[in-house]
Design a protein around this motif. Structure first.
Motif, PDB file in Angstrom:
ATOM      1  N   LEU A 231       0.665  -1.100   0.328  1.00 28.60           N
ATOM      2  CA  LEU A 231      -0.186  -0.233   0.154  1.00 28.60           C
ATOM      3  C   LEU A 231       0.682   1.428  -0.236  1.00 28.60           C
ATOM      4  CD1 LEU A 231      -2.292  -1.388   2.752  1.00 28.60           C
ATOM      5  CD2 LEU A 231      -3.081  -0.964   0.235  1.00 28.60           C
ATOM      6  N   GLU A 232       2.465   0.785  -0.296  1.00 25.47           N
ATOM      7  CA  GLU A 232       2.863   2.368   0.557  1.00 25.47           C
ATOM      8  C   GLU A 232       2.957   3.636  -0.971  1.00 25.47           C
ATOM      9  OE1 GLU A 232       6.012   3.720  -1.087  1.00 25.47           O
ATOM     10  OE2 GLU A 232       5.839   1.586  -2.352  1.00 25.47           O
ATOM     11  N   LYS A 233       2.885   2.728  -2.488  1.00 30.24           N
ATOM     12  CA  LYS A 233       2.781   3.680  -3.109  1.00 30.24           C
ATOM     13  C   LYS A 233       1.435   5.049  -3.649  1.00 30.24           C
ATOM     14  CE  LYS A 233       4.657   4.297  -7.924  1.00 30.24           C
ATOM     15  NZ  LYS A 233       5.583   3.259  -8.347  1.00 30.24           N
ATOM     16  N   THR A 234       0.266   4.536  -3.262  1.00 31.34           N
ATOM     17  CA  THR A 234      -0.815   5.008  -2.729  1.00 31.34           C
ATOM     18  C   THR A 234      -0.477   5.931  -1.679  1.00 31.34           C
ATOM     19  OG1 THR A 234      -2.287   2.722  -3.742  1.00 31.34           O
ATOM     20  CG2 THR A 234      -3.401   4.822  -2.663  1.00 31.34           C
ATOM     21  N   VAL A 235      -0.965   5.335  -0.661  1.00 27.67           N
ATOM     22  CA  VAL A 235      -0.420   6.147   0.726  1.00 27.67           C
ATOM     23  C   VAL A 235       0.333   7.204   0.926  1.00 27.67           C
ATOM     24  CG1 VAL A 235      -0.269   6.375   3.035  1.00 27.67           C
ATOM     25  CG2 VAL A 235      -1.490   4.228   2.225  1.00 27.67           C
ATOM     26  N   LEU A 236       1.695   6.912   0.665  1.00 28.37           N
ATOM     27  CA  LEU A 236       2.714   7.766   0.392  1.00 28.37           C
ATOM     28  C   LEU A 236       3.149   9.433  -0.696  1.00 28.37           C
ATOM     29  CD1 LEU A 236       5.696   5.866   1.672  1.00 28.37           C
ATOM     30  CD2 LEU A 236       4.510   7.433   3.400  1.00 28.37           C
ATOM     31  N   ASN A 237       2.346   8.744  -1.306  1.00 29.64           N
ATOM     32  CA  ASN A 237       1.718  10.042  -2.765  1.00 29.64           C
ATOM     33  C   ASN A 237       0.926  10.679  -2.026  1.00 29.64           C
ATOM     34  OD1 ASN A 237       4.154   8.500  -4.919  1.00 29.64           O
ATOM     35  ND2 ASN A 237       3.035   7.237  -5.899  1.00 29.64           N
ATOM     36  N   ALA A 238       0.000  10.599  -2.009  1.00 28.52           N
ATOM     37  CA  ALA A 238      -1.046  11.174  -1.282  1.00 28.52           C
ATOM     38  C   ALA A 238      -0.698  12.360  -0.640  1.00 28.52           C
ATOM     39  CB  ALA A 238      -2.762  10.744  -0.938  1.00 28.52           C
ATOM     40  N   LEU A 239       0.439  12.308   0.196  1.00 32.86           N
ATOM     41  CA  LEU A 239       1.086  12.670   1.615  1.00 32.86           C
ATOM     42  C   LEU A 239       2.044  14.062   0.815  1.00 32.86           C
ATOM     43  CD1 LEU A 239       1.612  10.232   4.862  1.00 32.86           C
ATOM     44  CD2 LEU A 239      -0.064  11.463   3.826  1.00 32.86           C
ATOM     45  N   PRO A 240       2.141  15.063   1.361  1.00 31.74           N
ATOM     46  CA  PRO A 240       2.870  16.004   0.456  1.00 31.74           C
ATOM     47  C   PRO A 240       4.554  15.816   1.218  1.00 31.74           C
ATOM     48  CG  PRO A 240       1.885  16.777   2.964  1.00 31.74           C
ATOM     49  CD  PRO A 240       1.220  15.649   2.807  1.00 31.74           C
ATOM     50  N   LEU A 241       5.006  14.730   1.158  1.00 37.87           N
ATOM     51  CA  LEU A 241       6.447  13.727   1.464  1.00 37.87           C
ATOM     52  C   LEU A 241       7.337  13.986   0.370  1.00 37.87           C
ATOM     53  CD1 LEU A 241       5.977  11.197   3.552  1.00 37.87           C
ATOM     54  CD2 LEU A 241       5.957  13.956   4.521  1.00 37.87           C
TER      55      LEU A 241
END
Length: 397
Positions: A231-241
């Protein structure tokens, strides 16, 4: 650390806050270790929660007032850990009586249990060396003065490290809580003259509980790591990081590496339960050495391979620790009874001598201060007597 801060390029306020935080963490780390030993997990949880709440609210208030962000966030963290420090110290005073021994005498235990000190040192080197080495590599940037970083690597590493919280919590809640009663029962039978049959039954029960809890802990970590990677790609792309493809790759590799480290670290802690100090020391030294070597080698290759040095070091750490625990517990009665010294030994080395020297120096300083204070008191009394005599003479005149 003070010398480093003086030449680091930080401002006076930043340096003072960094030093303040460092001093607090020295106390907090030791206090947390003692509170863990007495199993007061609820109090530890409350102190952590209070520290997080205070730090969060303080940072929000200071940033809302448009104060300098670096100093504001540093002060908020310092204040939060200060709350934890006060809370933990009060708990320690509740559980432990005031000691009248000289504080420098703790150095004698470094001579007595030197493998434990080295185990902690090597484990810390293995855990953080890959970050420091990467700061000096192609991804490293100079933040300010002597402060360096590698944001494209540090941010994935920090987030990957958080994925092992499930194993850390599970060790305390499941492994330690369920394993410790059987461990204590087994050693109580050995120390109190239990029958061979009872000792054998207790040993089998203890090892069965240990194997089951280690298996469940490793399985939980495996499931968490697999879910995070999926799930990391979906979640991390949604965060402003600001994650890019390279950072996603570092994150996935480091997730696996930290998962292996977590399992290896738990097995190493179990080795310490069985007083296999040299087995734990060897595992931690292998972890530190292999991580440093593989990470340094990786700096000369493409940046897409960064993180594999830590992964390889953590793999060797976990594999060796598991094999060592299996071989150690195969013949546990001999390990516990046959390999221990028949007569208690007291080791007196350089650290003990240093402690005695520091204690002597402190006593000399105390005596000098006491003597100086005594002289001042005598002078004050003498001056008071002279003043009283002059007043008396004046009145008679």
């Amino acid at each position: 650390y003070t010398v480093f801060l003086l030449f680091s390029g930080a401002t006076l306020m930043q340096g003072a806050l960094c030093l303040w935080l460092f001093l607090e963490m020295v106390v907090n780390w030791n206090a947390m270790s003692y509170l863990t030993a007495i199993k007061d997990y609820k109090s530890i949880l409350y102190s952590f929660a209070a520290a997080v709440l205070v730090a969060f609210i303080t940072s929000c208030v200071l940033l809302a007032l448009a104060l300098p962000p670096v100093e504001s966030l540093l002060f908020a963290v310092v204040l939060g850990y200060g709350v934890m420090l006060v809370w933990d110290v009060l708990l320690l005073h509740r559980y432990f009586p005031q000691s009248r021994e000289n504080p420098w005498l703790f150095l004698q235990w470094v001579d007595q249990f030197l493998p434990l000190a080295l185990t902690g040192l090597f484990t810390t080197i293995g855990l953080f060396a890959h970050l420091v080495i990467t700061w000096c590599g192609p991804l490293g940037i100079k933040v300010k003065g002597l402060f360096y970083g590698a944001p494209y690597y540090d941010v994935p590493a920090m987030l990957a490290f958080l994925t092992i919280l499930i194993t850390t919590v599970n060790f305390v809640v499941s492994v330690e809580v369920n394993f410790y009663p059987t461990y204590r029962s087994y050693y109580s039978l050995l120390n109190d003259g239990g029958t061979v049959k009872d000792i054998t039954v207790a040993e089998n029960e203890m090892l069965a509980v240990l194997n089951r809890e280690l298996h469940y802990t490793a399985l939980k970590q495996l499931l968490v790591t697999a879910a995070v990677i999926s799930l990391e790609k979906t979640v991390l792309n949604a965060l402003p990081l600001g994650f890019n493809d390279a950072m996603h790759g570092y994150f996935r590799v480091l997730c696996i590496g930290y998962a292996l480290y977590a399992v290896g670290n738990i097995v190493m802690l179990i080795l310490l339960y069985f007083t296999d100090y040299y087995g734990a020391l060897t595992a931690s030294a292998l972890f530190a050495g292999s991580t440093v070597i593989f990470t340094v080698i990786g700096q000369f290759f493409t940046t897409t391979l960064f993180g594999f040095g830590f992964l390889m070091g953590a793999s060797l750490f976990a594999i060796y620790a598991m094999f060592r625990l299996a071989s150690y517990t195969d013949n546990l009665p001999y390990r516990v009874l046959g390999q221990q010294p028949i007569v208690a030994q007291t080791k007196r080395g350089r650290f003990t001598e240093l402690g005695i020297l520091l204690e002597y120096g402190e006593q000399r300083i105390d005596q000098s201060l006491h003597h100086t204070e005594h002289k001042r008191h005598a002078r004050r009394e003498c001056g008071t007597n002279i003043t009283e005599a002059n007043n008396a003479i004046g009145e008679e005149s």
